[in-house]
Design a protein around this motif. Structure first.
Motif, PDB file in Angstrom:
ATOM      1  N   VAL A 102      14.973  -8.093 -39.783  1.00 26.62           N
ATOM      2  CA  VAL A 102      14.470  -6.855 -40.381  1.00 26.62           C
ATOM      3  C   VAL A 102      13.084  -7.089 -40.967  1.00 26.62           C
ATOM      4  O   VAL A 102      12.204  -6.215 -40.881  1.00 26.62           O
ATOM      5  CB  VAL A 102      15.444  -6.322 -41.450  1.00 26.62           C
ATOM      6  N   GLN A 103      12.860  -8.265 -41.541  1.00 29.71           N
ATOM      7  CA  GLN A 103      11.549  -8.581 -42.084  1.00 29.71           C
ATOM      8  C   GLN A 103      10.482  -8.587 -40.995  1.00 29.71           C
ATOM      9  O   GLN A 103       9.348  -8.155 -41.222  1.00 29.71           O
ATOM     10  CB  GLN A 103      11.580  -9.935 -42.797  1.00 29.71           C
ATOM     11  N   ARG A 104      10.839  -9.080 -39.810  1.00 35.79           N
ATOM     12  CA  ARG A 104       9.892  -9.054 -38.696  1.00 35.79           C
ATOM     13  C   ARG A 104       9.550  -7.615 -38.300  1.00 35.79           C
ATOM     14  O   ARG A 104       8.409  -7.297 -37.987  1.00 35.79           O
ATOM     15  CB  ARG A 104      10.479  -9.786 -37.481  1.00 35.79           C
ATOM     16  N   ILE A 105      10.552  -6.761 -38.322  1.00 33.59           N
ATOM     17  CA  ILE A 105      10.330  -5.359 -37.994  1.00 33.59           C
ATOM     18  C   ILE A 105       9.456  -4.702 -39.053  1.00 33.59           C
ATOM     19  O   ILE A 105       8.538  -3.936 -38.748  1.00 33.59           O
ATOM     20  CB  ILE A 105      11.684  -4.626 -37.855  1.00 33.59           C
ATOM     21  N   GLU A 106       9.737  -5.015 -40.328  1.00 35.67           N
ATOM     22  CA  GLU A 106       8.922  -4.467 -41.418  1.00 35.67           C
ATOM     23  C   GLU A 106       7.466  -4.921 -41.292  1.00 35.67           C
ATOM     24  O   GLU A 106       6.534  -4.144 -41.500  1.00 35.67           O
ATOM     25  CB  GLU A 106       9.490  -4.896 -42.767  1.00 35.67           C
ATOM     26  N   LYS A 107       7.265  -6.191 -40.915  1.00 39.63           N
ATOM     27  CA  LYS A 107       5.910  -6.718 -40.742  1.00 39.63           C
ATOM     28  C   LYS A 107       5.203  -5.983 -39.604  1.00 39.63           C
ATOM     29  O   LYS A 107       3.999  -5.679 -39.689  1.00 39.63           O
ATOM     30  CB  LYS A 107       5.974  -8.215 -40.431  1.00 39.63           C
ATOM     31  N   ALA A 108       5.910  -5.680 -38.527  1.00 43.38           N
ATOM     32  CA  ALA A 108       5.317  -4.949 -37.410  1.00 43.38           C
ATOM     33  C   ALA A 108       4.884  -3.556 -37.849  1.00 43.38           C
ATOM     34  O   ALA A 108       3.791  -3.091 -37.508  1.00 43.38           O
ATOM     35  CB  ALA A 108       6.317  -4.851 -36.255  1.00 43.38           C
ATOM     36  N   VAL A 129      14.338   3.778 -42.120  1.00 40.81           N
ATOM     37  CA  VAL A 129      13.595   4.108 -43.337  1.00 40.81           C
ATOM     38  C   VAL A 129      12.237   3.404 -43.342  1.00 40.81           C
ATOM     39  O   VAL A 129      11.212   3.991 -43.715  1.00 40.81           O
ATOM     40  CB  VAL A 129      14.419   3.729 -44.587  1.00 40.81           C
ATOM     41  N   ILE A 130      12.201   2.141 -42.919  1.00 43.45           N
ATOM     42  CA  ILE A 130      10.945   1.384 -42.875  1.00 43.45           C
ATOM     43  C   ILE A 130       9.914   2.095 -42.002  1.00 43.45           C
ATOM     44  O   ILE A 130       8.756   2.267 -42.384  1.00 43.45           O
ATOM     45  CB  ILE A 130      11.194  -0.045 -42.356  1.00 43.45           C
ATOM     46  N   PHE A 131      10.324   2.520 -40.819  1.00 47.48           N
ATOM     47  CA  PHE A 131       9.394   3.178 -39.905  1.00 47.48           C
ATOM     48  C   PHE A 131       9.040   4.599 -40.333  1.00 47.48           C
ATOM     49  O   PHE A 131       7.885   4.994 -40.312  1.00 47.48           O
ATOM     50  CB  PHE A 131       9.989   3.232 -38.494  1.00 47.48           C
ATOM     51  N   ALA A 132      10.051   5.365 -40.716  1.00 52.33           N
ATOM     52  CA  ALA A 132       9.857   6.805 -40.861  1.00 52.33           C
ATOM     53  C   ALA A 132       9.400   7.258 -42.233  1.00 52.33           C
ATOM     54  O   ALA A 132       8.623   8.211 -42.346  1.00 52.33           O
ATOM     55  CB  ALA A 132      11.161   7.531 -40.504  1.00 52.33           C
ATOM     56  N   ALA A 133       9.850   6.593 -43.279  1.00 48.16           N
ATOM     57  CA  ALA A 133       9.601   7.115 -44.625  1.00 48.16           C
ATOM     58  C   ALA A 133       8.253   6.710 -45.196  1.00 48.16           C
ATOM     59  O   ALA A 133       7.851   7.191 -46.244  1.00 48.16           O
ATOM     60  CB  ALA A 133      10.715   6.680 -45.570  1.00 48.16           C
ATOM     61  N   GLY A 134       7.560   5.801 -44.520  1.00 48.40           N
ATOM     62  CA  GLY A 134       6.257   5.384 -45.019  1.00 48.40           C
ATOM     63  C   GLY A 134       6.341   4.344 -46.108  1.00 48.40           C
ATOM     64  O   GLY A 134       5.370   4.107 -46.821  1.00 48.40           O
ATOM     65  N   PHE A 135       7.493   3.692 -46.269  1.00 48.96           N
ATOM     66  CA  PHE A 135       7.648   2.691 -47.320  1.00 48.96           C
ATOM     67  C   PHE A 135       6.627   1.573 -47.212  1.00 48.96           C
ATOM     68  O   PHE A 135       6.262   0.955 -48.206  1.00 48.96           O
ATOM     69  CB  PHE A 135       9.059   2.094 -47.267  1.00 48.96           C
ATOM     70  N   ILE A 136       6.188   1.272 -45.981  1.00 46.89           N
ATOM     71  CA  ILE A 136       5.255   0.157 -45.819  1.00 46.89           C
ATOM     72  C   ILE A 136       3.805   0.595 -45.988  1.00 46.89           C
ATOM     73  O   ILE A 136       2.912  -0.247 -46.036  1.00 46.89           O
ATOM     74  CB  ILE A 136       5.433  -0.519 -44.442  1.00 46.89           C
ATOM     75  N   ALA A 137       3.530   1.874 -46.121  1.00 49.85           N
ATOM     76  CA  ALA A 137       2.135   2.312 -46.248  1.00 49.85           C
ATOM     77  C   ALA A 137       1.513   1.788 -47.539  1.00 49.85           C
ATOM     78  O   ALA A 137       0.349   1.385 -47.553  1.00 49.85           O
ATOM     79  CB  ALA A 137       2.046   3.834 -46.205  1.00 49.85           C
ATOM     80  N   TRP A 138       2.278   1.783 -48.641  1.00 48.83           N
ATOM     81  CA  TRP A 138       1.719   1.294 -49.899  1.00 48.83           C
ATOM     82  C   TRP A 138       1.395  -0.189 -49.821  1.00 48.83           C
ATOM     83  O   TRP A 138       0.531  -0.699 -50.534  1.00 48.83           O
ATOM     84  CB  TRP A 138       2.656   1.563 -51.065  1.00 48.83           C
ATOM     85  N   LYS A 139       2.056  -0.936 -48.925  1.00 46.32           N
ATOM     86  CA  LYS A 139       1.781  -2.365 -48.804  1.00 46.32           C
ATOM     87  C   LYS A 139       0.448  -2.627 -48.111  1.00 46.32           C
ATOM     88  O   LYS A 139      -0.092  -3.727 -48.178  1.00 46.32           O
ATOM     89  CB  LYS A 139       2.898  -3.051 -48.029  1.00 46.32           C
ATOM     90  N   ALA A 140      -0.092  -1.611 -47.441  1.00 48.28           N
ATOM     91  CA  ALA A 140      -1.370  -1.771 -46.756  1.00 48.28           C
ATOM     92  C   ALA A 140      -2.507  -1.992 -47.747  1.00 48.28           C
ATOM     93  O   ALA A 140      -3.527  -2.579 -47.422  1.00 48.28           O
ATOM     94  CB  ALA A 140      -1.664  -0.558 -45.885  1.00 48.28           C
ATOM     95  N   ILE A 141      -2.346  -1.484 -48.952  1.00 47.03           N
ATOM     96  CA  ILE A 141      -3.362  -1.687 -49.992  1.00 47.03           C
ATOM     97  C   ILE A 141      -2.701  -2.503 -51.100  1.00 47.03           C
ATOM     98  O   ILE A 141      -2.093  -1.965 -52.009  1.00 47.03           O
ATOM     99  CB  ILE A 141      -3.888  -0.353 -50.537  1.00 47.03           C
ATOM    100  N   SER A 142      -2.832  -3.808 -51.022  1.00 47.74           N
ATOM    101  CA  SER A 142      -2.071  -4.686 -51.910  1.00 47.74           C
ATOM    102  C   SER A 142      -2.420  -4.488 -53.382  1.00 47.74           C
ATOM    103  O   SER A 142      -1.583  -4.682 -54.254  1.00 47.74           O
ATOM    104  CB  SER A 142      -2.301  -6.150 -51.524  1.00 47.74           C
ATOM    105  N   ALA A 143      -3.645  -4.080 -53.676  1.00 47.13           N
ATOM    106  CA  ALA A 143      -4.059  -3.920 -55.073  1.00 47.13           C
ATOM    107  C   ALA A 143      -3.272  -2.826 -55.781  1.00 47.13           C
ATOM    108  O   ALA A 143      -3.115  -2.860 -56.997  1.00 47.13           O
ATOM    109  CB  ALA A 143      -5.554  -3.614 -55.146  1.00 47.13           C
ATOM    110  N   THR A 144      -2.762  -1.858 -55.024  1.00 53.80           N
ATOM    111  CA  THR A 144      -2.014  -0.761 -55.647  1.00 53.80           C
ATOM    112  C   THR A 144      -0.560  -0.746 -55.181  1.00 53.80           C
ATOM    113  O   THR A 144       0.124   0.254 -55.329  1.00 53.80           O
ATOM    114  CB  THR A 144      -2.666   0.595 -55.309  1.00 53.80           C
ATOM    115  N   ALA A 145      -0.095  -1.862 -54.631  1.00 53.14           N
ATOM    116  CA  ALA A 145       1.240  -1.884 -54.040  1.00 53.14           C
ATOM    117  C   ALA A 145       2.326  -1.549 -55.050  1.00 53.14           C
ATOM    118  O   ALA A 145       3.194  -0.719 -54.787  1.00 53.14           O
ATOM    119  CB  ALA A 145       1.514  -3.249 -53.413  1.00 53.14           C
ATOM    120  N   ASP A 146       2.283  -2.191 -56.215  1.00 52.69           N
ATOM    121  CA  ASP A 146       3.334  -1.951 -57.210  1.00 52.69           C
ATOM    122  C   ASP A 146       3.324  -0.508 -57.697  1.00 52.69           C
ATOM    123  O   ASP A 146       4.365   0.121 -57.874  1.00 52.69           O
ATOM    124  CB  ASP A 146       3.159  -2.901 -58.392  1.00 52.69           C
ATOM    125  N   VAL A 147       2.122   0.033 -57.917  1.00 52.49           N
ATOM    126  CA  VAL A 147       2.001   1.421 -58.344  1.00 52.49           C
ATOM    127  C   VAL A 147       2.552   2.344 -57.277  1.00 52.49           C
ATOM    128  O   VAL A 147       3.294   3.293 -57.562  1.00 52.49           O
ATOM    129  CB  VAL A 147       0.533   1.770 -58.647  1.00 52.49           C
TER     130      VAL A 147
END
Length: 317
Positions: free
Chosen positions: A186-192, A135-153
């Motif tokens: 898993v956190q290391r993988i998410e960070k990658a 899910v971390i890799f495929a669903a794009g869950f980490i894309a919103w974290k790339a822009i921290s100002a809008t992460a929660d939104v």
């Protein structure tokens, strides 16, 4: 028997099933959106092409996965500790589709290889970890974290977009996902995945839109990201000296990655898009790498706190 999961909704739902039913199948096959990393870039320069900046970003993504994989499998971030078989298993093979630059890399071998680092877990917990990684890799869950100002939104928008009708059910699924994702490996993988996504987003500054899995970032959001990146303190220097070349790799057509070694022993990677240098210069680089001979180069090096963050060969002298 095996359970086939093809959507994020199915994956999150099955996480809960595994916590509640000890008889649930532990063997899982991922298909559909869960079978690949899918990055779609739209813009005038992105018509089935990979410009040099994007090529370098994809190499950064690959290197981030290698480092995370090394930690998961060996307990160290040192990529050199990975076996040839492990490196092959963690390798992203990018396929570029027509129209926009739609970059896809299949995840099956990557997830299977990372799963070797969780052998001490029972079958149910290992299955849950593999679902979380996918899910971390495929669903794009980490894309919103790339822009921290809008992460929660972004996080709330992703939750809202998922086809989970019952709010209590949705909350429970994300609680289970968060608990599984709290595992250090898993956190290391998410960070990658996050670092790789950031590299891609920052490489396509002129894109009109970028989609990572289900998450779409428009030009305004990309501008916000790049403005933040510009504020990071860094220095760029152009140097002329002799280098030795190691670690030649070609992962997709049109680009080659080398490791350059300076006389003082400093080593750093550089990715060359083949349209940036002449055929003669490319041949000279390849010959120097093959014969382990020094070659004089003009190289632009960007450092942040004395750490080389990026490098580019300006010319072969």
């Amino acid at each position: 028997m095996a359970v086939i999961l093809s959507t994020t909704e199915e994956a999150l739902a099955y996480l809960v099933v595994l916590t509640e039913n000890s008889e649930a199948d532990k063997k899982i096959i991922f298909s559909g959106e869960l079978s690949k990393i899918d990055i779609d870039i739209e813009g005038p320069r992105y018509d089935s092409t990979i410009p040099g900046e994007l090529a370098r970003a994809l190499w950064e993504y690959q290197e981030a996965i290698y480092k995370a994989g090394a930690f998961v499998l060996t307990g160290s971030d040192d990529i050199r500790r990975l076996s040839a078989k492990q490196r092959e298993g963690l390798e992203l093979i990018f396929k570029v589709e027509h129209g926009s630059t739609d970059i896809q890399a299949l995840l099956e071998k990557v997830v299977e290889t990372l799963g070797e680092g969780f052998q001490q877990m029972d079958d149910a917990n290992k299955a849950m970890v593999l679902i979380a990684i996918t899910v971390i890799f495929a669903a794009g869950f980490i894309a919103w974290k790339a822009i921290s100002a809008t992460a929660d939104v972004r996080k709330e928008r992703i939750k809202a977009d998922l086809d989970i009708r019952n709010e209590a059910e949705k909350t429970k699924q994300f609680e289970v996902f968060a608990r599984v994702a709290a595992n250090e490996k898993v956190q290391r993988i998410e960070k990658a995945a996050e670092d790789g996504t950031k590299a891609v987003l920052r490489s396509a500054t002129d894109a009109t839109q970028i989609a990572v899995g289900r998450v779409r970032l428009d030009s305004d959001e990309l501008a916000t990201l790049n403005q933040r990146a510009a504020r990071v303190s860094s220095t760029a220097d152009v140097i002329e000296e002799e280098f030795r070349i190691f670690g030649t790799e070609t992962r997709f057509e049109g680009a080659t990655r080398y490791v350059l070694a300076r006389g003082d022993g400093t080593e750093f990677p550089v990715t060359i898009s083949h349209d940036e240098l002449s055929a003669d210069d490319l041949e000279r680089l390849w010959s120097a790498a093959r014969d382990r001979q020094p070659i004089r180069l003009e190289v632009s090096i960007t450092k942040n706190r004395d750490v080389v963050k990026a490098a580019q060969i300006v010319s072969v002298l």
